[in-house]
Design a protein around this motif. Sequence first.
Motif, PDB file in Angstrom:
ATOM      1  N   GLY A  13       0.816  -1.210   0.000  1.00 16.83           N
ATOM      2  CA  GLY A  13       0.000   0.000   0.000  1.00 16.83           C
ATOM      3  C   GLY A  13       0.849   1.258   0.000  1.00 16.83           C
ATOM      4  N   TRP A  14       1.952   1.245   0.757  1.00 13.61           N
ATOM      5  CA  TRP A  14       2.826   2.428   0.800  1.00 13.61           C
ATOM      6  C   TRP A  14       3.560   2.625  -0.519  1.00 13.61           C
ATOM      7  CZ3 TRP A  14       8.151   3.164   0.364  1.00 13.61           C
ATOM      8  CH2 TRP A  14       8.584   4.478   0.642  1.00 13.61           C
ATOM      9  N   LEU A  15       4.140   1.538  -1.046  1.00 12.72           N
ATOM     10  CA  LEU A  15       4.891   1.649  -2.296  1.00 12.72           C
ATOM     11  C   LEU A  15       4.016   2.136  -3.445  1.00 12.72           C
ATOM     12  CD1 LEU A  15       7.084  -1.602  -2.195  1.00 12.72           C
ATOM     13  CD2 LEU A  15       7.915   0.765  -2.118  1.00 12.72           C
ATOM     14  N   TRP A  16       2.793   1.602  -3.501  1.00 13.19           N
ATOM     15  CA  TRP A  16       1.888   2.005  -4.575  1.00 13.19           C
ATOM     16  C   TRP A  16       1.020   3.196  -4.171  1.00 13.19           C
ATOM     17  CZ3 TRP A  16       2.339   0.898  -9.472  1.00 13.19           C
ATOM     18  CH2 TRP A  16       3.063  -0.232  -9.840  1.00 13.19           C
ATOM     19  N   GLY A  17       1.467   3.925  -3.157  1.00 18.11           N
ATOM     20  CA  GLY A  17       0.858   5.201  -2.824  1.00 18.11           C
ATOM     21  C   GLY A  17       1.563   6.285  -3.612  1.00 18.11           C
ATOM     22  N   TRP A  18       1.985   7.347  -2.938  1.00 19.43           N
ATOM     23  CA  TRP A  18       2.618   8.455  -3.670  1.00 19.43           C
ATOM     24  C   TRP A  18       3.943   8.100  -4.341  1.00 19.43           C
ATOM     25  CZ3 TRP A  18       7.403  10.065  -2.179  1.00 19.43           C
ATOM     26  CH2 TRP A  18       7.820   9.756  -0.892  1.00 19.43           C
ATOM     27  N   GLY A  95     -15.478   3.669 -11.455  1.00 20.02           N
ATOM     28  CA  GLY A  95     -14.526   4.740 -11.748  1.00 20.02           C
ATOM     29  C   GLY A  95     -13.105   4.262 -11.956  1.00 20.02           C
ATOM     30  N   ILE A  96     -12.790   3.070 -11.444  1.00 15.71           N
ATOM     31  CA  ILE A  96     -11.432   2.546 -11.579  1.00 15.71           C
ATOM     32  C   ILE A  96     -11.060   2.329 -13.038  1.00 15.71           C
ATOM     33  CG2 ILE A  96     -11.996   0.084 -11.473  1.00 15.71           C
ATOM     34  CD1 ILE A  96      -9.125   1.748  -9.610  1.00 15.71           C
ATOM     35  N   VAL A  97     -12.069   2.040 -13.863  1.00 17.23           N
ATOM     36  CA  VAL A  97     -11.817   1.752 -15.279  1.00 17.23           C
ATOM     37  C   VAL A  97     -11.236   2.975 -15.982  1.00 17.23           C
ATOM     38  CG1 VAL A  97     -12.846   0.975 -17.459  1.00 17.23           C
ATOM     39  CG2 VAL A  97     -13.700   0.063 -15.277  1.00 17.23           C
ATOM     40  N   PHE A  98     -11.749   4.156 -15.661  1.00 14.16           N
ATOM     41  CA  PHE A  98     -11.256   5.387 -16.292  1.00 14.16           C
ATOM     42  C   PHE A  98      -9.774   5.581 -16.019  1.00 14.16           C
ATOM     43  CE2 PHE A  98     -10.135   9.861 -15.962  1.00 14.16           C
ATOM     44  CZ  PHE A  98     -10.535  10.346 -17.205  1.00 14.16           C
ATOM     45  N   TRP A  99      -9.371   5.387 -14.763  1.00 14.71           N
ATOM     46  CA  TRP A  99      -7.964   5.611 -14.409  1.00 14.71           C
ATOM     47  C   TRP A  99      -7.062   4.519 -14.981  1.00 14.71           C
ATOM     48  CZ3 TRP A  99      -7.134  10.288 -13.483  1.00 14.71           C
ATOM     49  CH2 TRP A  99      -8.080  11.070 -12.825  1.00 14.71           C
ATOM     50  N   MET A 100      -7.609   3.345 -15.239  1.00 14.33           N
ATOM     51  CA  MET A 100      -6.845   2.315 -15.945  1.00 14.33           C
ATOM     52  C   MET A 100      -6.641   2.718 -17.407  1.00 14.33           C
ATOM     53  SD  MET A 100      -8.344  -1.254 -14.316  1.00 14.33           S
ATOM     54  CE  MET A 100      -7.162  -2.280 -15.179  1.00 14.33           C
ATOM     55  N   LEU A 270     -10.804   9.863  -3.866  1.00 14.35           N
ATOM     56  CA  LEU A 270     -10.359  10.057  -5.247  1.00 14.35           C
ATOM     57  C   LEU A 270      -8.884   9.698  -5.397  1.00 14.35           C
ATOM     58  CD1 LEU A 270     -10.784  10.998  -8.139  1.00 14.35           C
ATOM     59  CD2 LEU A 270     -10.388  13.360  -7.394  1.00 14.35           C
ATOM     60  N   GLY A 271      -8.074  10.101  -4.417  1.00 16.57           N
ATOM     61  CA  GLY A 271      -6.657   9.749  -4.439  1.00 16.57           C
ATOM     62  C   GLY A 271      -6.457   8.253  -4.363  1.00 16.57           C
ATOM     63  N   GLY A 272      -7.247   7.608  -3.498  1.00 18.73           N
ATOM     64  CA  GLY A 272      -7.162   6.158  -3.381  1.00 18.73           C
ATOM     65  C   GLY A 272      -7.564   5.463  -4.669  1.00 18.73           C
ATOM     66  N   LEU A 273      -8.602   5.977  -5.328  1.00 23.55           N
ATOM     67  CA  LEU A 273      -9.072   5.398  -6.592  1.00 23.55           C
ATOM     68  C   LEU A 273      -8.024   5.554  -7.681  1.00 23.55           C
ATOM     69  CD1 LEU A 273     -11.608   4.079  -7.890  1.00 23.55           C
ATOM     70  CD2 LEU A 273     -12.246   6.360  -8.669  1.00 23.55           C
ATOM     71  N   LEU A 274      -7.405   6.728  -7.754  1.00 21.96           N
ATOM     72  CA  LEU A 274      -6.368   6.980  -8.758  1.00 21.96           C
ATOM     73  C   LEU A 274      -5.188   6.027  -8.570  1.00 21.96           C
ATOM     74  CD1 LEU A 274      -5.165  10.484  -9.895  1.00 21.96           C
ATOM     75  CD2 LEU A 274      -3.534   8.651  -9.519  1.00 21.96           C
ATOM     76  N   VAL A 275      -4.748   5.886  -7.322  1.00 18.90           N
ATOM     77  CA  VAL A 275      -3.620   5.006  -7.014  1.00 18.90           C
ATOM     78  C   VAL A 275      -3.960   3.558  -7.353  1.00 18.90           C
ATOM     79  CG1 VAL A 275      -2.267   4.011  -5.135  1.00 18.90           C
ATOM     80  CG2 VAL A 275      -2.581   6.480  -5.278  1.00 18.90           C
ATOM     81  N   LEU A 276      -5.166   3.129  -7.006  1.00 20.71           N
ATOM     82  CA  LEU A 276      -5.591   1.765  -7.303  1.00 20.71           C
ATOM     83  C   LEU A 276      -5.630   1.536  -8.811  1.00 20.71           C
ATOM     84  CD1 LEU A 276      -6.626  -0.961  -6.248  1.00 20.71           C
ATOM     85  CD2 LEU A 276      -8.953  -0.016  -6.322  1.00 20.71           C
TER      86      LEU A 276
END
Length: 460
Positions: A13-18, A95-100, A270-276
Amino acid sequence: MNFLDKFLGDLAGWLWGWPLVILVTGAGLYFFIYSRLLPFRHFGLALSVLSGKHDKTSDTGAVSHFKALSVALAASIGMGNIAGVAVAIELGGPGIVFWMWVSAIIGMATKYFTCTLAVMFRTVDSSGQASGGPMYVIINGLGQKWKFLAWWFCFAGMAGCLPLFSANQLVQAANDLVAIPMGIENDLWVSAGLGITLAIATGIVILGGLKRVSEVTSLIVPFMVALYVALAIGVIVINFDVVPTYFALIFTDAFAPQFYKGDMVFGSALGGLLVLGVRRAAFSNEAGLGTAPMAHGDAKTNEPVHEGLVAMLGPVIDTLIVCTMTALAILISGVWQEAGNGGVTLTAMAFEQAYPGFGKGLLFLCVLAFGISSLFSYSYFGTKCAKFVFGESGGKAYSIFYVVTVFVGSISSLGAILNFIDISFALMAVPTVVSAVLLSPHVLRETKKYFSRTQNLQQD
């Protein structure tokens, strides 16, 4: 949850955060802007090169453009496109599909730069066999003082390319889609038996080296993509009346997430969704991770730009087409809102709803093709990393260990496996992206020279 599961989850979770969002997405945006969209303007040429129209018998390399792309796609169009997308939607919602999608478009630029470099700085051994990848880009492009970065990539690659996820989801699919419907109890002995069978099949293919892997994947990949997309389109057609609603929800939910279930990142959902989205897209198309350059770096070509263009097609096929088909099938069927289901099971429910009685069987054929091709291609990448660090004998030892971990993955928990692979992928991305950014001027110069030269030839 035991200590190890929690530790792996927190670290992933940390690595794939910021850290990784800034590194992977930032680098992708840099490549996208720095190239001034030059490779994107030559999509037709990419298809022409892929067809073999520009091949020359005198070119150096081991496999054709098509086979190199097939090996790369066999890894990326794997269980991440069926099970990984399902996991992403379960956690993130529509919404995850858009960021993918966004990550895939940016990833096209990353693939172009990293795979062009893989050909520019590859090593050719005494037998004339070309070998490319981030480790050779670092050594030959940046110099020996950066060797630690090449070793970093290889050790992370040996871990990240292990078949744990593919084996786990293949066994889950066999249990859920075949064994249970037949009345066979889903227990450890069934999973172990399936794991042993997969390990034997994998060993037979991967011990034949790149040529056998490329031959098998070049047969499987076109078939599996065509069949899976056709079946997914069928699900979409059957539920066509709700397609506009869910297609719109993908965009609205991307910026105002209502269904996100994960942790807050940057203080917001939103930040969590973008990162995911970035995390799951990386798992799908692997742009910036370094596996694709290892496949494309071995292609039979003397034009680095050609292979960069072919590699650019990868995210289009695996994320913009295949992942989108999976996402729409899950969303419009409504199964994504049913709690307690995840991974390949969620996708199976969508297919069974569209094709009652035989949907699960059809999906199992796709899962089998996707999963097995992933097992074969990842073995080549991991072995290549092992050979770089430990030599030829180390590569053989890794191949044996790889076959053993097919069995381990088949009886392990999905959560721990996903976190372990995510951590490894994150560590692979660091040396791959850093070296590509530092050497990006070489790619731009080579690109400009190539198109200037070809335009002059056309005028003559």
